[in-house]
Design a protein around this motif. Structure first.
Motif, short mmCIF file in Angstrom:
data_model
loop_
_atom_site.label_atom_id
_atom_site.label_comp_id
_atom_site.label_asym_id
_atom_site.label_seq_id
_atom_site.Cartn_x
_atom_site.Cartn_y
_atom_site.Cartn_z
N GLN B 195 -6.93 -13.88 -3.91
CA GLN B 195 -6.82 -12.38 -3.51
C GLN B 195 -6.95 -12.29 -2.22
OE1 GLN B 195 -9.74 -10.14 -2.40
NE2 GLN B 195 -7.81 -8.76 -2.11
N ALA B 196 -7.77 -12.89 -1.42
CA ALA B 196 -7.84 -12.81 -0.01
C ALA B 196 -6.87 -13.21 0.68
CB ALA B 196 -9.30 -13.70 0.50
N ALA B 197 -6.17 -14.23 0.19
CA ALA B 197 -4.66 -14.76 0.85
C ALA B 197 -3.68 -13.71 0.59
CB ALA B 197 -4.23 -16.07 0.25
N LEU B 198 -3.65 -13.29 -0.36
CA LEU B 198 -2.71 -12.20 -0.82
C LEU B 198 -2.84 -10.85 0.04
CD1 LEU B 198 -0.34 -10.75 -2.18
CD2 LEU B 198 -2.12 -10.02 -3.94
N ALA B 199 -4.35 -10.32 0.32
CA ALA B 199 -4.73 -9.31 1.05
C ALA B 199 -4.13 -9.75 2.65
CB ALA B 199 -5.81 -9.05 1.04
N GLN B 200 -4.45 -10.66 2.98
CA GLN B 200 -4.10 -11.37 4.27
C GLN B 200 -2.47 -11.11 4.59
OE1 GLN B 200 -6.19 -12.01 6.94
NE2 GLN B 200 -4.44 -12.68 8.31
N GLU B 201 -1.77 -11.75 3.63
CA GLU B 201 -0.30 -11.70 3.53
C GLU B 201 0.31 -10.48 3.72
OE1 GLU B 201 3.27 -13.58 0.84
OE2 GLU B 201 1.31 -14.25 0.69
N VAL B 202 -0.25 -9.49 2.89
CA VAL B 202 0.08 -8.04 2.88
C VAL B 202 -0.31 -7.50 4.29
CG1 VAL B 202 -0.46 -5.57 2.15
CG2 VAL B 202 -0.15 -7.61 0.62
N ALA B 203 -1.46 -7.79 4.96
CA ALA B 203 -1.73 -6.94 6.14
C ALA B 203 -0.98 -7.72 7.20
CB ALA B 203 -3.18 -7.58 6.46
N GLU B 204 -0.51 -8.78 7.12
CA GLU B 204 0.44 -9.25 8.11
C GLU B 204 1.72 -8.55 8.40
OE1 GLU B 204 0.43 -13.55 7.76
OE2 GLU B 204 -1.70 -13.79 8.51
N GLU B 205 2.07 -8.37 7.01
CA GLU B 205 3.54 -7.44 7.04
C GLU B 205 3.76 -6.31 7.12
OE1 GLU B 205 5.71 -8.96 3.46
OE2 GLU B 205 5.11 -11.04 3.86
N MET B 206 2.23 -5.65 7.07
CA MET B 206 2.17 -4.09 7.01
C MET B 206 2.56 -3.53 8.22
SD MET B 206 0.73 -2.92 4.33
CE MET B 206 -0.43 -1.51 4.92
N THR B 207 3.25 -4.18 9.13
CA THR B 207 3.57 -3.27 10.07
C THR B 207 4.86 -2.33 9.93
OG1 THR B 207 5.09 -5.26 10.81
CG2 THR B 207 3.22 -4.86 12.07
N GLY B 208 5.30 -2.36 8.45
CA GLY B 208 6.11 -1.21 8.09
C GLY B 208 6.64 -1.75 6.87
N ALA B 209 6.87 -3.10 6.63
CA ALA B 209 7.64 -3.49 5.54
C ALA B 209 7.07 -4.76 4.84
CB ALA B 209 9.07 -3.59 5.83
N LEU B 210 7.45 -4.85 3.50
CA LEU B 210 6.96 -6.31 3.10
C LEU B 210 8.08 -6.83 2.54
CD1 LEU B 210 4.15 -4.72 0.61
CD2 LEU B 210 3.95 -5.99 2.97
N ARG B 211 8.03 -8.04 2.70
CA ARG B 211 8.85 -9.00 1.73
C ARG B 211 8.96 -8.50 0.46
NH1 ARG B 211 8.19 -14.73 2.36
NH2 ARG B 211 6.12 -14.04 2.15
N PRO B 212 10.15 -8.58 -0.38
CA PRO B 212 10.10 -8.22 -1.87
C PRO B 212 9.24 -9.13 -2.56
CG PRO B 212 12.31 -7.99 -1.02
CD PRO B 212 11.61 -8.57 0.24
N VAL B 213 9.06 -10.29 -2.30
CA VAL B 213 8.20 -11.40 -3.01
C VAL B 213 6.93 -10.96 -2.57
CG1 VAL B 213 8.20 -13.14 -1.04
CG2 VAL B 213 7.83 -13.92 -3.34
#
Lengths: 247, 247
Positions: B195-213
């Motif tokens: 979960q922590a890795a996912l939250a980190q991944e989301v946070a890094e992309e959260m500048t506006g958009a997420l990759r669909p994956v």
């Protein structure tokens, strides 16, 4: 002859995206992704609990979906903040076209059939401008089955005394359109987002990433490929009044 | 005493993301979003068809989900290309840890219980390195009910002659974990993405958009908040062999 217009609530009369202010205020920068995942999981959990034979009312489902959403994002609200976010679901904004559309339907029953529990629908409908325009608000809760389970749709005849073919069921939710159509209603799809516009939106963002809301739209706003096409597709609730005549 | 390890197929032994090469080759630049929406809709349609009382086998479901996916993106494949993409689902790559994990389980039944239809599972399992390591591949198709419907899980006892408490059911799919747990199996969750890795991944992309994956991962890779926690959570299939003893 059409005797009743029966409306889906969440996403059809009320804008599920209107929780975004609350989610953004609660967790700045995360509002949009919370809003999208929460709604996706809310629907998913309603289906899964039905399939598992493990019904809980939609308020529980809504709160469990919020628990999941904040959990995956690593966000830890206080109990009070959690409650505040959840409660936003009971104050959703009606779509701008809803009041005029309902007001324009005369001589027919106007009802809501919603997955929402009575404790959600009472403040939602009762606190909105639609209050006096809706004759009956029917919750699936008494059947302990969520749409698109046929048992949920049976409530319309039981409560309004109208046969399925005398009903125009109105929804913007693909799963609900398919379920209502299979059940035997005449179905009007509110297609607020044309497929071409969605494809264009996706294409413009496709340089690498999509906004969560775009991904949400791609999953939730279009007609499903389940073999149950709506009888009518309109782009706004405002176009419904002509259906009572046309049908 | 544990008498059987029963595995989910799609997402647990076989990587559903491994269709990405085929989807990207078919529609360059769209591979990832096709892959994610296709899988999301495939699951959704399996649940909706079950709820609607309108079962179709998983091959039909898989193709309908692909129809939806390409449709919303405005992509128009030839019939041949459509078939080629769909067929990729029957050649998914096993996860790298699958062969060793299955080989390391001795003295117990090793089976698959999958939503897949026999016509999908035969080439998928039979064409993979897992072929000789799986004793029985059970399709839910004969029950005409998809997981997490309890009827699907009943097949394990009917086919293997083992009681639910004698089974460790292995899945990485949250809905399947909840369904299997509610049914009565002991359940091992494969948690490939912390979960922590996912939250980190989301946070890094959260500048506006997420990759669909990433959006997909946020919706599909984490434990559900449905009240049915797994008995065991491991990060890899490789960790399963110790469970037979520990349980």
């Amino acid at each position: 002859m059409i005797k009743a217009f029966v409306f889906d609530a969440y996403g059809t009369l009320f804008d599920v995206q209107s929780v975004a202010d609350v989610t953004e205020q609660a967790f700045p920068g995360h509002g949009e992704i919370i809003t999208q995942i929460w709604r996706m999981k809310q629907l998913e959990y309603s289906w899964l609990r039905s399939l598992m034979g493990d019904y809980r009312d939609f308020w529980t489902v809504t709160r469990e979906a919020l628990t999941y959403t904040l959990g995956v994002l690593g966000l830890s609200p206080t109990a009070t903040l959690f409650d505040d976010i959840a409660e936003a679901y009971n104050r959703l904004a009606p779509y701008p076209d809803a009041v005029a559309a309902l007001g324009g339907l005369s001589g027919v029953h106007r009802a809501i059939l919603s997955n929402g529990s009575p404790q959600m629908l009472d403040p939602l409908v009762g606190g909105s401008a639609l209050r006096d325009l809706i004759e009956t608000t029917i919750s699936v809760d008494e059947k302990r089955a969520f749409k698109p389970d046929p048992r949920a749709y049976e409530l319309v005849e039981e409560r309004l005394g109208v046969k399925p073919h005398e009903v125009i069921f109105v929804s913007s939710n693909g799963f609900d359109i398919a379920g209502a159509k299979r059940f035997g209603f005449r179905v009007a799809r509110i297609a607020r987002l044309p497929q071409a516009a969605l494809a264009q939106e996706v294409a413009e963002e496709m340089t690498g990433a999509l906004r969560p809301v775009t991904f949400y739209k791609a999953l939730r706003t279009q007609e499903e490929a389940l073999g149950y096409a709506p009888d009518f597709t309109v782009s706004s609730l405002a176009d419904l009044s002509r259906l009572a005549v046309a049908a």
